[in-house]
Design a protein around this motif. Structure first.
Motif: not given
Length: 539
Positions: A386-393
């Motif tokens: 919940f403290n993360a982020s998604l790098d779609t690249n």
């Protein structure tokens, strides 16, 4: 000899295991016929044939783990459809390509001899009702003998075990005879309507002699060469004039509607007048891959509101414009999901009232928000996704070793989200003091850009306004947000009797690409436990 290869199994799916094979050596297969089933970590995918012919050799076995591009079958007597790289052509070349497409389609679609100026009888058959659906029952017929129908006009409705499918006309003409009745159970390929159509005189022999129109060498620039390879461009890159005449399966139209694709704007596959499910998927995939590019949003023309009364215009503040842009990005990029929970804060509120004066003397404000920041920071330590982020690249999840909690603040300039850095290393007193300072800076317009950046999670508390529920949008590029609504007294069954308890509604909004519903439920339950039993804070 044609070698069929495993197509893409879906976005983000690299490999799968063969669980069944639907053909054997010697079988004749047609284009789009299912060859085998491949199980991935998410779904079971039916693999269609992209060519017709006879199975010469099976190159894989049940149980094999294969990836995109792996050879799976050798066919004899067939020719696969191969997509070439996109080619940039001039307007003159494009018109030449359009002519090739038009004349080639005429030759390919005409397969029987008809007399010029006379009416031919054509049988319309039931198209595919959808993947995995074998049959259905006719529940409505919208035409009668003698009716004149147009291309794509709905003929009847067929009910399957999943959906009701509208069956469109593949051709225009006059209804000679309806071959089925309401209540009939029919399957794909069953003749449903006999139709009178008018066609020009073409024979099978003449089809073989149809040649592409010659284009004068001096009528086109020398490069790139205009050839049949241009006709093999991916369907979503072709510029084929359709002029309203096309066919599409019911499932293709249904999927297009569900994912927001206007099927009437799609280009046609090479040498065909039919849009398949795979065409819709390819078109959607191409659009998704191009979403990373900066594209100016389409401008929507508004009506002249002054026709109905006086109006006034006000320029959007800079912060409002920034919020608008970020919310648009959030809504378009993140597939949202929400879960709600009710928390009994009766005991917590009692303690807060008892200690808020001491905190105020030290320059803080012991609010529910400051307590939530502390509780949420502890929960983020337990649930780092919940403290993360998604790098779609790169298709990677970025886990942050720091916890910076943003708190949404309503100001006269618009929504602002100051950030409390390293919230997990601070006590409630220090968090309360920081919140007072940040709120004052927002109010006096002295907040710095640095104090509005670097958040890893956001809390939006609308409790003071009095709302009973909230469904907040995730603050991109974060992965989740906690929404807080107004607390209210409710009757709760405790100790063999109903007791009045102060109940606070919470909502967790999250990025469903990387956070599952079960994880969100556990996160929310943990926050609830911490709020209802502050002894757990020190464990």
């Amino acid at each position: 000899m044609t070698e069929l290869k495993l197509p893409s199994l879906g976005e983000g799916i690299e490999k799968g295991t063969i669980i069944s094979i639907a053909v054997k050596v010697g079988d004749s297969v047609t284009t789009e016929q299912t060859l085998m089933e491949v199980e991935t970590d998410k779904v079971v995918v039916e693999v269609p044939s992209d060519a017709s012919g006879t199975v010469e050799k099976l190159l894989v076995n049940i149980g094999d783990e294969i990836s995109e591009g792996t050879p799976i079958i050798q066919l004899s007597g067939g020719e696969a459809v191969i997509a070439s790289e996109p080619v940039v052509i001039s307007e003159e070349q494009e018109r030449a390509v359009m002519t090739l497409v038009s004349d080639t389609e005429v030759a390919q679609k005409t397969n029987k001899k008809v007399n010029s100026g006379v009416q031919a009888i054509t049988e319309l058959k039931l198209p595919s009702l959808g993947e995995g659906i074998e049959k259905g029952t006719i529940i409505a017929v919208h035409i009668k003998d003698g009716d004149t129908i147009t291309l794509e006009q709905t003929l009847m409705e067929v009910e399957t075990d999943k959906v009701v499918v509208e069956v469109p006309a593949d051709e225009a003409g006059i209804v000679e005879k309806i071959l089925v009745q309401i209540g009939d159970e029919i399957s794909e390929g069953v003749p449903i309507v006999s139709l009178k159509t008018e066609s020009s005189s073409v024979t099978e022999e003449s089809i073989e002699k149809v040649k592409e129109p010659e284009v004068a060498a001096d009528s086109l620039p020398p490069t790139p060469e205009v050839s049949k390879s241009m006709l093999s461009m991916p369907t979503y890159l072709q510029k084929t004039e359709r002029k309203g005449k096309f066919r599409s399966s019911p499932l293709a139209r249904k999927i297009a509607r569900e994912i927001g694709i206007d099927i009437t704007t799609m280009t046609l596959p090479e040498g065909s007048s039919r849009i398949s499910v795979q065409d819709v998927k390819d078109y959607s995939k191409a659009l998704h891959q191009n979403r990373g590019a900066v594209v100016a949003p389409s401008k929507i023309e508004l009506p002249d509101f002054s026709k109905w009364g006086s109006i006034r215009r006000e320029s959007m503040a800079g912060i409002t414009q920034a919020t608008s842009k970020n919310m648009s990005t959030t809504w378009s990029e993140i597939p949202h999901a929400w879960l709600q929970e009710k928390v009994d804060i009766t005991n917590l509120e009692s303690k807060r009232q008892a200690h808020k004066h001491k905190v105020k003397e030290k320059g803080g404000a012991l609010t529910i928000t400051s307590i939530l920041v502390k509780v949420t920071a502890k929960a983020l330590e337990e649930f780092p996704i919940f403290n993360a982020s998604l790098d779609t690249n790169t298709n990677e999840i970025i886990f942050k070793d720091y916890i910076n909690v943003g708190v949404a603040v309503d100001s006269d300039r618009g929504l602002m989200v100051p950030v409390l850095r390293n919230a997990n290393s601070k006590g409630v007193l220090e968090i309360s003091q920081d919140l007072v300072q940040l709120s004052e800076k927002v109010k006096t317009k002295k907040i710095s850009p640095d104090e509005l950046q670097g958040g890893t999670f956001t809390i939006s508390n609308l409790g003071r306004i009095g709302t009973s529920a909230i469904f907040p949008l995730v603050n991109h590029p974060q992965a989740a947000i906690l929404g807080v609504a107004s607390s209210a007294k409710e009757a709760v069954w405790m100790n063999n009797a109903f007791e009045p308890r102060l109940i606070m509604p919470l909502t967790i909004g999250f990025d469903h690409r990387i956070i599952n519903g079960a994880d969100a439920a556990r996160f929310l339950k943990y926050v609830k436990e911490l709020l209802e039993d502050w002894f757990l804070w020190n464990m």
